[in-house]
Design an enzyme around this catalytic site. Structure first.
Site, PDB file in Angstrom:
ATOM      1  N   GLY B  29      63.065  30.857  24.953  1.00  0.00           N
ATOM      2  CA  GLY B  29      62.825  32.167  24.421  1.00  0.00           C
ATOM      3  C   GLY B  29      62.977  32.142  22.943  1.00  0.00           C
ATOM      4  N   CYS B 262      41.022  44.887  41.237  1.00  0.00           N
ATOM      5  CA  CYS B 262      41.755  43.948  40.447  1.00  0.00           C
ATOM      6  C   CYS B 262      41.396  43.474  39.036  1.00  0.00           C
ATOM      7  CB  CYS B 262      41.676  42.588  41.388  1.00  0.00           C
ATOM      8  SG  CYS B 262      42.552  42.788  43.121  1.00  0.00           S
ATOM      9  N   CYS B 268      40.561  38.551  43.298  1.00  0.00           N
ATOM     10  CA  CYS B 268      39.787  39.533  43.950  1.00  0.00           C
ATOM     11  C   CYS B 268      38.736  38.880  44.623  1.00  0.00           C
ATOM     12  CB  CYS B 268      39.177  40.646  42.970  1.00  0.00           C
ATOM     13  SG  CYS B 268      38.590  42.375  43.696  1.00  0.00           S
TER      14      CYS B 268
END
Ligand SMILES: Nc1ncnc2c1ncn2[C@@H]1O[C@H](COP(=O)(O)OP(=O)(O)OP(=O)(O)O)[C@@H](O)[C@H]1O
Ligand SMILES: [Mg+2]
Lengths: 256, 289
Positions: B29, B262, B268
């Site tokens: 991070g 999607c 999809c």
């Protein structure tokens, strides 16, 4: 009794120029100290040294911390000092915009210090913000307005609320009533006096307005050219000034 | 292809970027500064992500690029072609077949494995920028873990909209330490940030790289009384009938008829190949031509 703040031999120079020098005093819990003097006498320099915004060239500032008693705030680590700044200390700037986030709502401004010490319940934070806006006489329906929509006096009251919400033990104020209309000043002074008494606050107030110290300060320090030239109980200093400069200061103000 | 060094960047530069990536993985991070290079595409077109991809790709990799979930947008196509040309690597649209995936604004629906790397394109890496313009001050806030300001932003959201309205780039705390901007993915994707794959984030213009190692704890910031919610449109995909995927809403005719589908095109089409059929979908084989 342990002093809340013990200041010894503080000196700050700007190159060869004296900012302030040889300043020592103790401040006891619940006490309000006024610092007066003409422009350039070193009031702000001293206050910023005490509040950790400036590093003095000499001296020590001992603060009675909750956890460990007296600690020198000049030599303590920066994280510790910044932690004090957002918990036990408060700083009210002359210009509200220096002490507020102008792009954040009034409620967010008051809530910031709570969130900085890990308040994580929105409802509680908002409740505190409403309570504190009320205490500085800002109506609840202004809570979501930004300070840019507020008058100068309201901004200053908001700054005070934002600072006091965490229940600090020591408040530094630099000309808190400066730049405001006289009637607005009077209302702000009343408010400050009420809060100081109610919360039993200890405070150091810098001003060149003797009316402010008369109303708020228990004790007074008079500065000139970076030196403290007279100290004492406020009434004593104002009613029976010993130093020639203080006599001049008091008489010139009384004539106005 | 022999005109270029493998993956365009010279080896020296790739080493420099890999060092930044390793540092980023070591401090999850944390934004690591790196010397971003000129790339043959403008900022805003994923130059940070492209440099990170260039530094991690090997000749054996299979590369996939998505933009808002789709493999066939201009941006995705041009980045994919760029690496085909400069690295000669295999490319794919199938999430499962890719070893390195570069993405803008989405995390694939299919759960990533530990042998996969996902590279995010990041426009603004600093989550505190919104309220604190000073870089010096935000760095200090990170180093001292002073993150109260992040909650001020969420407070403002609730006070203005009645709820946390932040829908993209929703801030997270990584491994209990650094607050991070996950790039403009929808908050629906935030729970996927805890994954088996390696996640690398590259910001070209702002010259920052950061990372989330596999199986790292990633918590979306919130309030006790306004808990984080990874919302999506309350609908099923009209093409593949999926109810668990992030949907785009399309207006399909002049009467304002809508269609939900999607955003992850590979997810999809894979479902449709498997025989799933949504309310407005036609069976896969028929429209394949
Ligand atoms: N940043 C600085 N650089 C150089 N000199 C400074 C600086 N700040 C203050 N000084 C000088 O230090 C002395 C004390 O200034 P300071 O601002 O503390 O006075 P003050 O009593 O607060 O004045 P005022 O009532 O005008 O606010 C003055 O001579 C001033 O010119
Ligand atoms: Mg001053």
């Amino acid at each position: 009794m342990t002093p809340l703040l013990q200041v010894e031999n503080i000196a700050k120079f700007y190159g060869a120029r004296i900012g302030c020098t040889d300043v020592s005093f103790d401040l006891y819990p619940g006490e309000v100290m006024g610092i007066v003097g003409e422009s350039g006498s070193g009031k702000s320099t001293l206050l910023n040294c005490l509040a950790g915004h400036l590093t003095p060239d000499d001296g020590s500032v001992q603060f009675d911390t909750r956890a460990e008693g007296l600690r020198d705030t000049i030599t303590m680590s920066e994280p510790e000092r910044r932690m004090l700044s957002r918990t036990d200390w408060a700083f009210v700037h002359q210009h509200a915009r220096d002490g507020l986030r102008m792009n954040v709502s009034a409620g967010g401004n008051v809530g910031e210090r709570l969130m900085a010490i890990n308040a994580r319940h929105y409802g509680d934070i908002r409740g505190s913000a409403i309570d504190w806006l009320g205490r500085v006489e800002i109506s609840e329906d202004r809570i979501d307005d930004r300070p840019t929509a507020f008058s100068g006096g309201m901004q200053q009251r908001l700054q005070i609320a934002r600072n006091l919400v965490t229940g600090p033990r020591l408040v530094f104020m630099d000309e808190p009533t400066g730049g405001l209309d006289v009637s607005v000043q009077a209302r702000l002074l009343d408010l400050l006096r009420g809060l100081v008494r109610e919360m039993n606050l200890s405070a150091i107030i810098v001003t060149h307005d003797l009316a402010v110290v008369r109303l708020l300060a228990d004790r007074l320090m008079v500065m000139k050219d970076g030196h403290v030239i007279e100290t004492g109980l406020t009434d004593q200093v104002l009613d029976d000034p010993q130093h020639a400069y203080t006599q001049l200061l008091v008489s010139s103000v009384l004539q106005v | 292809m022999s005109d270029y060094n493998f993956a365009y960047l010279d080896e020296q530069t790739k080493r420099m970027i890999r060092r930044a990536i390793l540092k980023g993985l070591a401090i999850p991070g944390y934004q690591v500064p790196f010397a971003s290079r000129e790339m043959p595409m403008p900022y805003g077109w994923g130059t940070g992500g492209v440099q990170v991809s260039a530094a991690v790709l090997t000749p054996d990799d299979t590369f996939k690029v998505i933009d808002q979930g789709a493999d066939d947008t201009t941006n995705a196509v041009s980045i994919r072609r760029f690496f085909q040309k400069t690295a000669g690597i295999a490319v794919t649209e199938a999430t499962a077949d890719a070893s390195v995936i570069q993405t803008r604004h989405r995390i694939p629906e299919q759960v990533l494995r530990s042998d996969q790397i996902i590279v995010y394109q990041v426009p603004i890496p600093e989550p505190l920028r919104f309220l604190e313009p000073s870089e010096v001050e935000t760095r200090k806030m990170h180093s001292l873990e002073e993150y109260g300001l992040m909650h001020v932003k969420l407070y403002e959201d609730i006070s203005q909209h009645g709820d946390i309205a932040t829908a993209y780039a929703y801030p997270v705390k990584v491994e209990g330490r650094y607050v991070m901007d996950p790039s403009p993915i929808p908050k629906f994707d935030n729970p996927k940030l805890e994954m088996a794959g390696i996640q690398l984030f590259g910001a070209g213009r702002e010259q920052r790289i950061y990372a989330i190692p596999p199986y790292t704890k990633v918590v979306s910031l919130d309030f006790e009384d306004y808990p984080f919610q990874p919302t999506k449109a309350d609908h099923a995909c009209d093409l593949c009938a999926a109810t668990d995927s992030y949907l785009d809403e399309l207006i399909v005719d002049d009467e304002g008829s809508r269609m939900f589908m999607c955003s992850d095109t590979d997810y999809c089409s894979t479902r449709r190949k498997q025989g799933h059929n949504g309310a407005q979908g036609v069976p896969y084989a028929e429209d394949a031509a």
